[in-house]
Scaffold this motif. Structure first.
Motif, PDB file in Angstrom:
ATOM      1  N   GLY A 134      -2.871  11.280  -1.760  1.00  0.00           N
ATOM      2  CA  GLY A 134      -1.988  10.747  -0.676  1.00  0.00           C
ATOM      3  C   GLY A 134      -2.680  10.528   0.655  1.00  0.00           C
ATOM      4  N   GLY A 135      -2.169   9.925   1.678  1.00  0.00           N
ATOM      5  CA  GLY A 135      -2.641   9.693   3.073  1.00  0.00           C
ATOM      6  C   GLY A 135      -3.211  11.009   3.953  1.00  0.00           C
ATOM      7  N   LEU A 136      -2.353  11.992   3.479  1.00  0.00           N
ATOM      8  CA  LEU A 136      -2.411  13.438   4.126  1.00  0.00           C
ATOM      9  C   LEU A 136      -2.755  14.430   3.178  1.00  0.00           C
ATOM     10  CD1 LEU A 136       0.555  12.966   6.757  1.00  0.00           C
ATOM     11  CD2 LEU A 136      -2.096  12.850   7.226  1.00  0.00           C
ATOM     12  N   PRO A 137      -3.498  15.503   3.573  1.00  0.00           N
ATOM     13  CA  PRO A 137      -3.675  16.717   2.538  1.00  0.00           C
ATOM     14  C   PRO A 137      -2.346  17.176   2.270  1.00  0.00           C
ATOM     15  CG  PRO A 137      -5.078  16.925   4.439  1.00  0.00           C
ATOM     16  CD  PRO A 137      -4.198  15.738   4.827  1.00  0.00           C
ATOM     17  N   SER A 138      -1.220  16.983   3.128  1.00  0.00           N
ATOM     18  CA  SER A 138       0.008  17.675   2.732  1.00  0.00           C
ATOM     19  C   SER A 138       0.817  16.924   1.840  1.00  0.00           C
ATOM     20  CB  SER A 138       0.852  17.749   3.831  1.00  0.00           C
ATOM     21  OG  SER A 138       0.997  16.419   4.689  1.00  0.00           O
ATOM     22  N   VAL A 139       0.451  15.726   1.460  1.00  0.00           N
ATOM     23  CA  VAL A 139       1.218  14.912   0.312  1.00  0.00           C
ATOM     24  C   VAL A 139       0.718  15.474  -1.088  1.00  0.00           C
ATOM     25  CG1 VAL A 139       1.507  12.558  -0.947  1.00  0.00           C
ATOM     26  CG2 VAL A 139       1.162  12.720   1.853  1.00  0.00           C
ATOM     27  N   PRO A 140       1.952  15.822  -1.816  1.00  0.00           N
ATOM     28  CA  PRO A 140       1.376  16.571  -3.307  1.00  0.00           C
ATOM     29  C   PRO A 140       0.796  15.456  -3.926  1.00  0.00           C
ATOM     30  CG  PRO A 140       3.696  16.761  -2.504  1.00  0.00           C
ATOM     31  CD  PRO A 140       3.286  15.906  -1.486  1.00  0.00           C
ATOM     32  N   LEU A 194       0.844  -1.059   0.045  1.00  0.00           N
ATOM     33  CA  LEU A 194       0.099  -0.083   0.098  1.00  0.00           C
ATOM     34  C   LEU A 194       0.872   1.223   0.077  1.00  0.00           C
ATOM     35  CD1 LEU A 194      -3.279   0.570   0.338  1.00  0.00           C
ATOM     36  CD2 LEU A 194      -2.769   1.084   2.672  1.00  0.00           C
ATOM     37  N   PRO A 195       0.838   1.994  -1.248  1.00  0.00           N
ATOM     38  CA  PRO A 195       0.056   1.622  -2.157  1.00  0.00           C
ATOM     39  C   PRO A 195       0.798   0.458  -3.147  1.00  0.00           C
ATOM     40  CG  PRO A 195       1.608   3.648  -2.530  1.00  0.00           C
ATOM     41  CD  PRO A 195       1.505   3.261  -1.330  1.00  0.00           C
ATOM     42  N   PRO A 196       0.064  -0.033  -3.893  1.00  0.00           N
ATOM     43  CA  PRO A 196       0.429  -1.381  -4.646  1.00  0.00           C
ATOM     44  C   PRO A 196       1.872  -0.872  -5.616  1.00  0.00           C
ATOM     45  CG  PRO A 196      -1.624  -1.042  -4.899  1.00  0.00           C
ATOM     46  CD  PRO A 196      -1.414   0.170  -4.106  1.00  0.00           C
ATOM     47  N   CYS A 197       2.843  -1.745  -5.328  1.00  0.00           N
ATOM     48  CA  CYS A 197       3.904  -1.724  -6.294  1.00  0.00           C
ATOM     49  C   CYS A 197       4.340  -3.239  -6.466  1.00  0.00           C
ATOM     50  CB  CYS A 197       5.202  -0.789  -5.692  1.00  0.00           C
ATOM     51  SG  CYS A 197       5.197   0.986  -5.512  1.00  0.00           S
ATOM     52  N   LEU A 198       4.205  -3.620  -7.682  1.00  0.00           N
ATOM     53  CA  LEU A 198       4.228  -5.029  -7.970  1.00  0.00           C
ATOM     54  C   LEU A 198       4.951  -5.267  -9.105  1.00  0.00           C
ATOM     55  CD1 LEU A 198       0.429  -5.821  -7.851  1.00  0.00           C
ATOM     56  CD2 LEU A 198       2.108  -5.763  -5.826  1.00  0.00           C
ATOM     57  N   GLU A 199       5.995  -6.160  -9.173  1.00  0.00           N
ATOM     58  CA  GLU A 199       7.044  -6.399 -10.075  1.00  0.00           C
ATOM     59  C   GLU A 199       6.685  -7.776 -11.043  1.00  0.00           C
ATOM     60  OE1 GLU A 199      10.996  -6.055  -8.708  1.00  0.00           O
ATOM     61  OE2 GLU A 199      12.010  -6.754 -10.916  1.00  0.00           O
ATOM     62  N   THR A 200       6.834  -7.765 -12.239  1.00  0.00           N
ATOM     63  CA  THR A 200       6.588  -8.784 -13.058  1.00  0.00           C
ATOM     64  C   THR A 200       7.509  -9.780 -12.951  1.00  0.00           C
ATOM     65  OG1 THR A 200       5.552  -7.278 -14.696  1.00  0.00           O
ATOM     66  CG2 THR A 200       6.398  -9.393 -15.505  1.00  0.00           C
ATOM     67  N   PRO A 201       7.205 -10.967 -12.832  1.00  0.00           N
ATOM     68  CA  PRO A 201       8.027 -12.342 -12.870  1.00  0.00           C
ATOM     69  C   PRO A 201       8.783 -12.458 -14.048  1.00  0.00           C
ATOM     70  CG  PRO A 201       6.071 -12.752 -11.603  1.00  0.00           C
ATOM     71  CD  PRO A 201       5.733 -11.345 -12.426  1.00  0.00           C
ATOM     72  N   TRP A 202      10.060 -12.746 -14.306  1.00  0.00           N
ATOM     73  CA  TRP A 202      10.785 -12.511 -15.437  1.00  0.00           C
ATOM     74  C   TRP A 202      10.341 -13.330 -16.433  1.00  0.00           C
ATOM     75  CZ3 TRP A 202      13.670  -8.702 -16.351  1.00  0.00           C
ATOM     76  CH2 TRP A 202      14.716  -8.792 -17.727  1.00  0.00           C
ATOM     77  N   LEU A 241       0.947   7.154  -4.054  1.00  0.00           N
ATOM     78  CA  LEU A 241       0.011   7.662  -3.176  1.00  0.00           C
ATOM     79  C   LEU A 241      -1.053   6.682  -2.830  1.00  0.00           C
ATOM     80  CD1 LEU A 241      -1.114  11.119  -4.869  1.00  0.00           C
ATOM     81  CD2 LEU A 241       1.127  10.335  -3.526  1.00  0.00           C
ATOM     82  N   LYS A 242      -1.161   6.662  -1.502  1.00  0.00           N
ATOM     83  CA  LYS A 242      -1.847   5.672  -0.767  1.00  0.00           C
ATOM     84  C   LYS A 242      -3.528   5.257  -1.535  1.00  0.00           C
ATOM     85  CE  LYS A 242      -3.458   4.468   4.016  1.00  0.00           C
ATOM     86  NZ  LYS A 242      -4.005   4.839   5.050  1.00  0.00           N
ATOM     87  N   ASN A 243      -4.280   6.603  -1.547  1.00  0.00           N
ATOM     88  CA  ASN A 243      -5.532   6.322  -2.167  1.00  0.00           C
ATOM     89  C   ASN A 243      -5.643   6.373  -3.559  1.00  0.00           C
ATOM     90  OD1 ASN A 243      -6.465   6.110   0.664  1.00  0.00           O
ATOM     91  ND2 ASN A 243      -5.839   8.381   0.490  1.00  0.00           N
ATOM     92  N   ILE A 244      -5.664   5.106  -3.903  1.00  0.00           N
ATOM     93  CA  ILE A 244      -5.711   4.717  -5.569  1.00  0.00           C
ATOM     94  C   ILE A 244      -7.123   4.591  -5.629  1.00  0.00           C
ATOM     95  CG2 ILE A 244      -3.376   3.699  -5.755  1.00  0.00           C
ATOM     96  CD1 ILE A 244      -4.669   1.176  -5.977  1.00  0.00           C
ATOM     97  N   PRO A 245      -7.561   4.934  -6.886  1.00  0.00           N
ATOM     98  CA  PRO A 245      -8.979   4.720  -7.251  1.00  0.00           C
ATOM     99  C   PRO A 245      -9.391   3.336  -7.512  1.00  0.00           C
ATOM    100  CG  PRO A 245      -7.805   5.917  -8.998  1.00  0.00           C
ATOM    101  CD  PRO A 245      -6.918   5.822  -7.945  1.00  0.00           C
ATOM    102  N   THR A 246     -10.275   2.676  -6.368  1.00  0.00           N
ATOM    103  CA  THR A 246     -10.488   1.463  -6.676  1.00  0.00           C
ATOM    104  C   THR A 246     -12.182   1.184  -7.184  1.00  0.00           C
ATOM    105  OG1 THR A 246     -11.166   1.483  -4.357  1.00  0.00           O
ATOM    106  CG2 THR A 246      -9.040   0.576  -4.798  1.00  0.00           C
ATOM    107  N   THR A 247     -12.799   2.263  -7.444  1.00  0.00           N
ATOM    108  CA  THR A 247     -14.124   2.232  -8.029  1.00  0.00           C
ATOM    109  C   THR A 247     -14.417   3.385  -8.834  1.00  0.00           C
ATOM    110  OG1 THR A 247     -15.044   1.092  -5.894  1.00  0.00           O
ATOM    111  CG2 THR A 247     -16.579   2.219  -7.550  1.00  0.00           C
TER     112      THR A 247
END
Lengths: 407, 141
Positions: free
Chosen positions: A192-198, A64-72, A91-97
């Motif tokens: 982001g998880g806070l209003p201060s996160v750009p 969270l937030p998701p960062c996933l790497e492709t298996p070779w 950023l933490k709050n990604i669109p899920t709907t």
């Protein structure tokens, strides 16, 4: 006591245990030390696998937030399947709907008239399609020495896909740019998880956006974009690093002066040196935004665990790509770079795509074989034989290596 | 000039996987510090399992993200870490980092405060850096 840990072991704890620990002292959190009914669900270790919707099992750099790497293994095909395509959010709050009945893309700023489009309306505009590599700026960061904090990718933060969408030029023309327009900013829906996160906003000069290859894509390999890869639309800017391929775009804003938000400065900048190389402890004083990819090549086969016999022919294969001029040659060395043999290039899916290469070799003697691969682009760009470091871990493109055991 | 061809092979030049754990104390009626030194984590690629399909046919497209509980050890500063540092990202992010030196962890925390507005007071900053150093550093605290 059976609950004492042995050297080399650790016992992971969950949030509930930690709250118990802080509220009631460490005694409450130690196993066996209190009422078992207050201990939480089974603890998850750092290697606990996680699988995300629409995705195969992938290497989890961050959950969270998701960062996933492709298996070779998925780089054995020219197009990287959507279900294996790497994922990288900041950023933490990604669109899920997304409700496509109410979602709109807005284009405003230094224009005659702001416009909004629904997804249906965008799909009905004249479409363009091409195959292009999307590579994270920090792909391969985990391989640098000295190590660099950040997403610890190996080489799998990249993918090749057929993208379909509407040309940027088409959209800009419809809005009517006013005189003095210089850049367009692309704003993602994520927060982001806070209003201060750009907010995630990247800005691209108009010269680049007018090129025919640049599009707002709504399809990837013949399917709508997965939510994790930017549904409903993302920017596709072939040849440029993926930091610009903003996902889940909600707004395009035309600027009459260069945009200097956080994600353009100080984030995502490279030293103004040849191939963005600098020394730790002697950092370059000037930086610019990262933009176009440098030339790279990789082995995709055989696997490093293959056991081979002297006199047995090895069928090597791999991929190569650059920032958009296309691949001219790929060469392999079996003697540490003293001599090179040209590989055969596969089908040409366009200058922005992976280019597959193959070469058969027959090792003459037993032992560990070290193979190197390098590519030269049509623009004449070559790869360095030695690793070039920079403070953020961007643009790694040294010769890749494959070690094989020959008996 | 080398790279693994298949994940999850570890990167070349990486540090040893084995570290001695410190013994922990069981106490009666009092607090005790318990530092647990971890083996560096290497997120594993799970064995093949089916892809969860997503319905893209309707007007509303939706996914549910899997939960990832914090997975860091108990220790002084651990609750400060969780209170301040999992507002914006999971704790898994810490364990996938290289084992940074204490000064590097301090620089990371300062970046969180300066660039992203993490609500960390200077005293808390020291505690949090101390915790991170204890659980995931190349140097002992």
């Amino acid at each position: 006591m059976s609950d004492l840990l042995q050297p080399g072991e650790f016992r992971p704890v969950s949030r509930r245990e930690l709250l118990l620990a802080s509220a009631g002292g460490l005694l409450a959190a130690l196993p066996g030390a209190c009422n078992r009914a207050t201990l939480p669900e089974p603890p998850r270790g750092p290697d606990a696998p996680m699988q995300f919707p629409g995705k195969v099992p992938m290497r989890v750099i961050n959950s969270l937030p998701p960062c996933l790497e492709t298996p070779w293994k998925y780089f054995a095909t020219d197009l990287t399947p959507n279900e294996a395509f790497y994922v990288r959010w900041h950023l933490k709050n990604i669109p899920t709907t997304i409700d496509t009945r109410t979602w709109r893309l807005r284009l405003d700023g230094h224009v005659e008239k702001p416009i909004e489009w629904s997804l249906d309306e965008l799909r009905r505009l004249p479409a363009t399609e091409l195959v292009a590599v999307n590579q994270c700026s920090g792909n391969s960061r985990g391989l640098f020495e000295p190590r660099i904090p950040g997403a610890q990718w190996y080489n799998g933060a990249m993918g090749n896909a057929r993208w379909k969408g509407v040309r940027l030029d088409e959209l800009l023309r419809r809005a009517g740019l006013k005189a003095g327009s210089v850049e367009v900013g692309f704003a993602g829906m994520d927060r982001g998880g806070l209003p201060s996160v750009p907010n995630y906003v990247k800005s691209v000069p108009l010269d680049e956006l007018r090129k025919p290859e640049v599009m707002l894509a709504y399809e990837m390999n013949g399917e709508p974009l997965p939510l994790l890869n930017g549904f409903p639309v993302r920017l596709v800017i072939p040849g440029w690093f993926a930091t610009y391929w903003v996902k889940a775009i909600e707004r395009l804003t035309v600027f009459d002066k260069p945009f200097t938000g956080y994600w353009m400065n100080p984030a995502y900048r490279i030293p103004t040196t040849e191939n963005a190389v600098e020394e730790p402890g002697n950092l370059c004083k000037t930086t610019v935004p990262i933009t176009r990819m440098n030339v790279r090549s990789f082995f995709t086969g055989p696997g490093a665990d293959r056991r081979l016999k002297v006199g047995e022919t090895i069928d090597l294969s791999g991929i190569a790509f650059d920032g958009g001029s296309g691949i001219n040659t790929v060469e392999v060395s079996a003697d540490g770079g003293a001599t090179w043999q040209p590989a055969r290039l596969g089908d040409d899916l366009g200058r922005f795509s992976f280019r597959r290469w193959t070469l058969s070799l027959t090792p003459a003697k037993a032992g560990q074989q070290q193979l190197l691969v390098r590519a030269t682009s049509n623009a004449g760009e070559t790869q360095p034989s030695r690793v070039g470091w920079n403070r953020a871990g961007y643009m790694r493109n040294v010769y890749e290596e494959l070690r094989l055991e020959v008996r | 000039m080398s790279a693994p061809q298949e994940s999850p092979a570890p990167p070349p030049g990486s540090s040893s996987l084995l570290l001695p754990a410190l013994a922990l104390l069981v106490v009666l009626g009092g607090a005790a510090a318990a530092y647990l030194v971890l083996a560096p984590s290497r997120p594993a690629v799970p064995p093949e399992s089916p892809v969860q399909p997503i319905d893209m046919s309707g007007p509303v497209v939706s996914i549910e993200l899997p939960q990832d509980d914090p997975i860091l050890p108990v220790g002084p500063g651990g609750d400060d870490f969780h209170r301040h540092c999992t507002i914006c990202h999971s704790s898994r992010l810490i364990l996938t980092q290289p084992r940074l030196r204490p000064q590097q962890w301090a620089a990371v925390v300062q970046k969180m405060v300066k660039m992203y507005g993490a609500p960390v007071k200077p005293d808390d900053e020291k505690t949090i850096v101390g915790y991170l150093t204890a659980v995931h550093s190349s140097e002992t605290p």
